[in-house]
Design an enzyme around this catalytic site. Structure first.
Site: not given
Length: 235
Positions: A11, A159-160
């Site tokens: 990241y 998750p969204l």
């Protein structure tokens, strides 16, 4: 009250770990925070994510992660993605060696199948699995069930993403109206209700989003609402 933060060496790359390491007070109020990171994906200048599970590379990456995070031991270090060019067992053995050396406390996996979870468990205790999973994408339901049976934590990434699915969004919004909650909050509440071993890791770009995500843990869905969400046709 949030005491778990998930990041990865890719990241940035490296930027997320460095920012986190600079911000956490490891000897004070933040000493109880569990930090999870990952290795096994190369982020290229073109924005591609390339699996790289070579043991020597992984051993080098944990040293980089330790330095950027400013810790002597990483609480949870996860194999980010199996590499088709490296035997899976060889990569997992590298993580087992990190654990034996005291560089990491727990070993986790990401983007794996049930068979790969079983294979890894024969090499080292696996604490968590992190796969893509949400109310509209349940392709890895068998992995969730395997984690539940083995008491392995399951951390759904994305998750969204369910809110991007047309069928799911309508149901999520309708149930959200009944709770004065957003569709995103209902998507998180469903995950928490769905399995006791689930720990969602929603990303956030603002304090407002963070507070909304945390507030979702206080929602309680009825059996009828869970049934409606369960009935969403997963992609």
């Amino acid at each position: 009250g949030v005491d778990f933060i998930d990041t990865a060496d890719s990241y940035g790359p490296g930027v997320s770990e460095r920012l986190l390491g600079a911000e956490l007070d490891h000897d004070g109020a933040d000493s109880a925070v569990v930090v999870a990171s990952k290795a096994g994906l190369l982020r290229t200048q073109d924005g591609n994510w390339l699996p790289h599970g070579d043991p020597e590379f992984l051993q080098n990456q944990v040293l980089c992660s330790l330095d950027r995070l400013g810790v002597d031991q990483i609480d949870l270090y996860q194999f980010h993605r199996p590499d088709p060019d490296t035997p899976f067992a060889d990569s997992v053995h590298a993580f087992a060696e990190m654990k034996d050396a005291g560089q990491i406390r727990h070993v986790g996996l990401s983007n794996v199948s049930v068979a790969q979870l079983d294979e890894a468990q024969d090499i080292v205790d696996i604490a968590t699995v992190q796969n893509r999973y949400n109310v509209a994408n349940r392709e890895d339901e068998a992995v969730v069930e395997a984690c539940d049976a083995a008491d392995v934590g399951f951390m759904p990434w994305g998750p969204l993403y369910a809110v991007d699915d047309d069928d799911a969004r309508e149901v999520l919004a309708d149930i959200g109206d009944a709770h004065d909650a957003s569709p995103q909050q209902i998507a998180l509440a469903w995950l928490l209700e769905h399995s006791d071993v689930t720990l969602p890791i929603p990303g956030t770009s603002s304090v407002e989003h963070l507070e909304a995500n945390v507030a979702a843990s206080g929602l309680s869905l009825s059996n009828d609402e869970m049934a409606r969400l369960d009935a969403i046709d997963p992609q």
